[in-house]
Design a protein around this motif. Structure first.
Motif, short mmCIF file in Angstrom:
data_model
loop_
_atom_site.label_atom_id
_atom_site.label_comp_id
_atom_site.label_asym_id
_atom_site.label_seq_id
_atom_site.Cartn_x
_atom_site.Cartn_y
_atom_site.Cartn_z
N GLN A 171 40.37 36.70 47.35
CA GLN A 171 39.39 35.62 47.18
C GLN A 171 39.85 34.33 47.88
OE1 GLN A 171 37.99 35.03 43.22
NE2 GLN A 171 37.47 32.91 43.57
N LEU B 185 24.64 32.17 38.80
CA LEU B 185 25.64 33.22 38.55
C LEU B 185 24.97 34.48 38.01
CD1 LEU B 185 28.61 31.14 37.17
CD2 LEU B 185 28.29 32.09 39.45
N LEU C 273 34.42 46.56 48.63
CA LEU C 273 34.21 45.12 48.84
C LEU C 273 34.59 44.36 47.58
CD1 LEU C 273 30.81 45.28 50.71
CD2 LEU C 273 33.06 44.83 51.66
N PHE C 274 34.26 44.93 46.43
CA PHE C 274 34.58 44.31 45.15
C PHE C 274 36.10 44.14 45.03
CE2 PHE C 274 35.16 44.35 40.56
CZ PHE C 274 34.14 43.50 40.15
N ILE D 74 39.56 34.57 51.67
CA ILE D 74 38.17 34.60 52.13
C ILE D 74 37.59 33.19 52.10
CG2 ILE D 74 35.86 35.44 51.61
CD1 ILE D 74 37.17 37.98 50.51
N VAL D 75 37.85 32.47 51.00
CA VAL D 75 37.30 31.12 50.89
C VAL D 75 37.88 30.24 51.99
CG1 VAL D 75 37.26 29.07 49.44
CG2 VAL D 75 36.79 31.29 48.45
N LEU E 279 35.16 43.10 57.37
CA LEU E 279 33.80 43.01 56.85
C LEU E 279 32.79 43.32 57.94
CD1 LEU E 279 34.10 39.89 54.59
CD2 LEU E 279 33.59 42.21 53.88
N PHE F 112 24.10 43.66 40.69
CA PHE F 112 25.24 44.58 40.84
C PHE F 112 25.51 45.32 39.53
CE2 PHE F 112 25.83 41.43 44.16
CZ PHE F 112 26.01 42.25 45.25
N ALA G 12 29.83 52.43 48.09
CA ALA G 12 30.07 51.61 49.27
C ALA G 12 30.40 50.17 48.89
CB ALA G 12 28.85 51.63 50.19
N THR G 13 29.92 49.71 47.73
CA THR G 13 30.19 48.34 47.32
C THR G 13 31.57 48.20 46.68
OG1 THR G 13 27.83 48.25 46.86
CG2 THR G 13 29.11 46.37 46.18
N ALA H 118 23.21 36.13 40.89
CA ALA H 118 24.16 36.72 41.83
C ALA H 118 24.74 38.02 41.28
CB ALA H 118 25.29 35.73 42.13
N ALA H 119 25.05 38.05 39.99
CA ALA H 119 25.80 39.18 39.45
C ALA H 119 24.90 40.28 38.90
CB ALA H 119 26.74 38.70 38.35
N ILE I 91 37.39 41.37 47.36
CA ILE I 91 37.21 40.00 46.87
C ILE I 91 38.21 39.72 45.75
CG2 ILE I 91 35.56 38.35 45.95
CD1 ILE I 91 33.34 40.04 47.01
N LEU I 92 38.44 40.74 44.92
CA LEU I 92 39.35 40.57 43.79
C LEU I 92 40.74 40.14 44.28
CD1 LEU I 92 38.68 41.06 40.86
CD2 LEU I 92 39.69 43.32 41.04
N LEU J 25 36.25 31.10 55.29
CA LEU J 25 34.87 30.64 55.42
C LEU J 25 34.83 29.19 55.85
CD1 LEU J 25 32.88 32.02 52.38
CD2 LEU J 25 32.53 32.46 54.79
#
Lengths: 306, 343
Positions: free
Chosen positions: A292, A37, A284-285, A295-296, A233, A44, A280-281, A40-41, A288-289, A299
């Motif tokens: 989520q 975690l 996307l943030f 998206i899961v 995406l 950013f 640009a990010t 990953a974070a 996901i918020l 996938l």
């Protein structure tokens, strides 16, 4: 203590879970999760924080802590946070133009892909014939091809027909590249809608299209939204197609960031690119918020069927 | 479904795919058979006081006219495929004859542009895929053991590196490992070597790209496995527990076999995505030490003013063949499943 022992007798399934002896394996796996975690974070957070600093802080040779406290930022601007990078990117380099272009490309790509994809995916899900199978296999191969291999086939004809560099060309190309994936996803989604629904409508006298219109469309939205997220995406993140097929005034966000890097070797301008990257990010943030769960589920949609 | 109805439903998507995927493949193949025109040269004699000397000049007008007339260039057959920038049969043969050891032969091969890209692409795919599957499974098990209120946030954080634009994600990492960036500067301090740069050595560049690849794709395998873990049958787990299986044994003998079909799905997806590795090479400016098949096509097309369509076409065709080879086992298996279901 006594109650604990009693409950163990009463409900063995619960008690085995609540057994709290910490095993080394558990510790290792939790440590691994924590480490992941952070990895990953952290990039950013770091880049977001650093985008409000000046270059000599974000790329500090003397002390990495400068990027946190902004020593040089205070010296140069009088405050620990500066919007210089954002001002440079959005105003001086006219990043907003690229944002508008991206908006147009992404919106039309998603809408057209979903329209084509729902019709095709529905047909493939309801036809058990051999040619439907072969179409799906062809789509799988198309899905696996690197996009840049196709781009090398587009350039010459597009130059010849004089349609290179404009947004509509890029939109239709992105729609086509998107189709294999959209088809597969919506195909497996329509398989989950019982056949009986539209077939009973057809027994009642609907044509196939009417059954699709009145029975399937009202119940298909969860699958369409999930697929739409992934189409978004793909269109938003694309670099190979947009970088090669758009002229510099029609560039979308991602190739624009890349050309920033080519032209901005001058001191301070790297921060423009950092600010553009953070900008640009951000969408996307937010995506996901809010999405989520979808998206899961998207996938894993193809995966569950094996 | 009737053939006619099927046709009308599939028409939009099919025509998009034929026009912009199938036909471009044909167009790429045709392009690969041609090479660019040579420039039209004019030999003229310029005479001065010390006699005449022949000079050659480029006739730009005639070159442009030729270009206009035959935009594809001149026909070259399959020669582009076997020239030095692609399969390089002559160079490989020569290297084979002239080198004593396999190591020396390898060193010559790795300097040929196509093989260099191929070797990096295959190494990247072969390293990133298994690492991502193993780590993804480990993290999925770990997150599954977390208390409920932590599961959502950890999935949220994990999605970030996966959904971020590849070009942007690799830029973010690149700025951190830059020799002035936080990681790069720290590494310099640890090894006390101010000239140490992750960008300067081939081995470090490859490592950096592979680390990026793992960072970027790990969430996909993690989330798929995490979803799979929710479906592990409770009964089997309890039975294994009653039989005295340890946590590790349950993992190996119950969870992993249950997730096996998922693993083949994840492997397929990862192979497809890793094989087209491209953006990180652009972001990391790694082309001096690592190139991929996608990157050399991009580079041929960007050749300023004079794109090498033939060369890009040849590489594209070979990449597509590579993709088909990669997918063959999957295609065969799906075909078997389909015919079993049909009969």
């Amino acid at each position: 203590m006594a109650t604990k022992a009693q409950s163990r007798i009463a409900a063995p399934a619960v008690s085995t879970k609540s057994r709290t002896r910490i095993q080394p394996l558990t510790v290792i796996s939790l440590a691994l999760v924590a480490l992941w975690l952070i990895i990953a974070a952290f990039p950013f957070f770091w880049t977001f924080w650093g985008s409000f600093k000046v270059q000599s802080d974000f790329f500090s040779k003397t002390d990495w802590q400068n990027a946190i406290y902004g020593v040089n930022t205070i010296r140069q601007t009088g405050s620990p946070f500066t919007l210089e990078g954002y001002h440079g990117a959005w105003v001086d380099e006219e990043f907003w133009r690229n944002v508008i272009n991206s908006g147009i490309v992404v919106f039309f790509t998603v809408v057209i892909s979903l329209t084509f994809g729902t019709l095709g995916g529905y047909a493939l899900a309801r036809s058990g014939r051999r040619y439907a199978f072969w179409l799906l296999m062809a789509a799988l191969v198309f899905r696996a091809m690197p996009h840049i291999t196709l781009v090398s086939g587009y350039l010459l004809p597009f130059f010849e027909w004089n349609i290179w560099g404009i947004l509509p060309t890029t939109i239709i190309v992105l729609v086509a590249i998107n189709q294999p994936f959209t088809l597969w996803m919506l195909h497996s989604f329509f398989l989950n809608i019982p056949k009986d629904m539209d077939e009973s409508a057809m027994v009642d006298g609907c044509t196939r299209f009417q059954a699709f219109r009145h029975v399937i469309i009202p119940v298909m939205w969860p699958g369409v939204i999930t697929t739409g997220l992934f189409s978004f995406l793909l269109a938003y993140n694309d670099f190979a197609v947009t970088a090669m097929l758009l002229s510099s005034e029609n560039e979308t966000i991602i190739p624009a960031i890349n050309s920033f890097l080519g032209t901005t070797q001058v001191e301070g301008k790297v921060m423009y690119a950092v600010a553009a990257v953070v900008s640009a990010t951000a969408p996307l943030f937010v995506l996901i918020l809010f999405f989520q769960r979808q998206i899961v589920s998207g996938l894993t949609a193809g995966a569950v069927k094996g | 479904m009737k053939h006619r109805t099927f046709f009308w439903f599939i028409l939009p998507t099919l025509s998009a795919m034929i026009l912009f995927i199938a036909l471009p493949i044909v167009s790429v193949f045709i392009q690969s058979l041609f090479v660019e025109h040579e420039q039209v040269l004019v030999v003229s004699e310029s005479c001065g006081p010390f006699g005449c000397t022949p000079t050659t000049t480029v006739d730009t007008a005639a070159t442009a006219a030729l270009q206009e007339e035959q935009p594809l260039g001149r026909f070259n057959g399959l020669n582009t495929y076997i020239n030095r920038s692609h399969l390089a049969f002559a160079e490989v043969g020569e290297a084979w004859r002239n080198t004593e050891t396999f190591g020396a032969f390898w060193k010559q091969i790795i300097n040929l542009p196509f093989y260099r890209a191929l070797i990096f692409t295959l190494t990247y795919t072969a390293v990133v895929t298994p690492v991502v599957i193993a780590l993804g499974l480990a993290i999925a098990v770990g997150v599954n053991n977390l208390p409920r209120f932590l599961k959502g946030p950890s999935i949220f954080i994990s999605l970030l590196p996966f959904l971020v634009t590849p070009l942007v994600g690799s830029l973010i990492l690149f700025w951190m490992v830059d020799s002035d960036g936080v990681i790069g500067a720290t590494i310099q301090r640890i090894f006390n070597d101010p000239s140490l740069s992750l960008k300067a050595s081939t081995a470090l560049t490859w490592t950096m790209l592979i680390v990026y690849g793992v960072w970027h794709t790990l969430p996909f395998s993690f989330i798929t496995f995490y979803a799979g873990l929710q479906t592990v049958p409770e009964d089997t787990m309890e039975a294994a527990m009653i039989d005295g299986a340890s946590k590790w044994q349950r993992m190996i003998h119950v969870i992993v076999p249950h997730l096996a079909p998922l693993m083949s799905f994840v492997t397929l997806m990862l192979l497809m995505d890793n094989f087209r590795v491209f953006e990180p090479i652009v972001s990391f400016k790694a082309e001096a030490h690592a190139t991929s098949l996608s990157w050399i096509i991009y580079n041929d097309l960007r050749e300023s003013g004079n794109p090498l369509y033939g060369s890009a076409g040849a590489t594209s065709m070979m990449t597509i063949i590579g993709v088909v080879i990669l997918l063959t086992p999957v295609l065969i298996r799906t075909w078997r499943d389909f015919s079993r279901k049909a009969h």
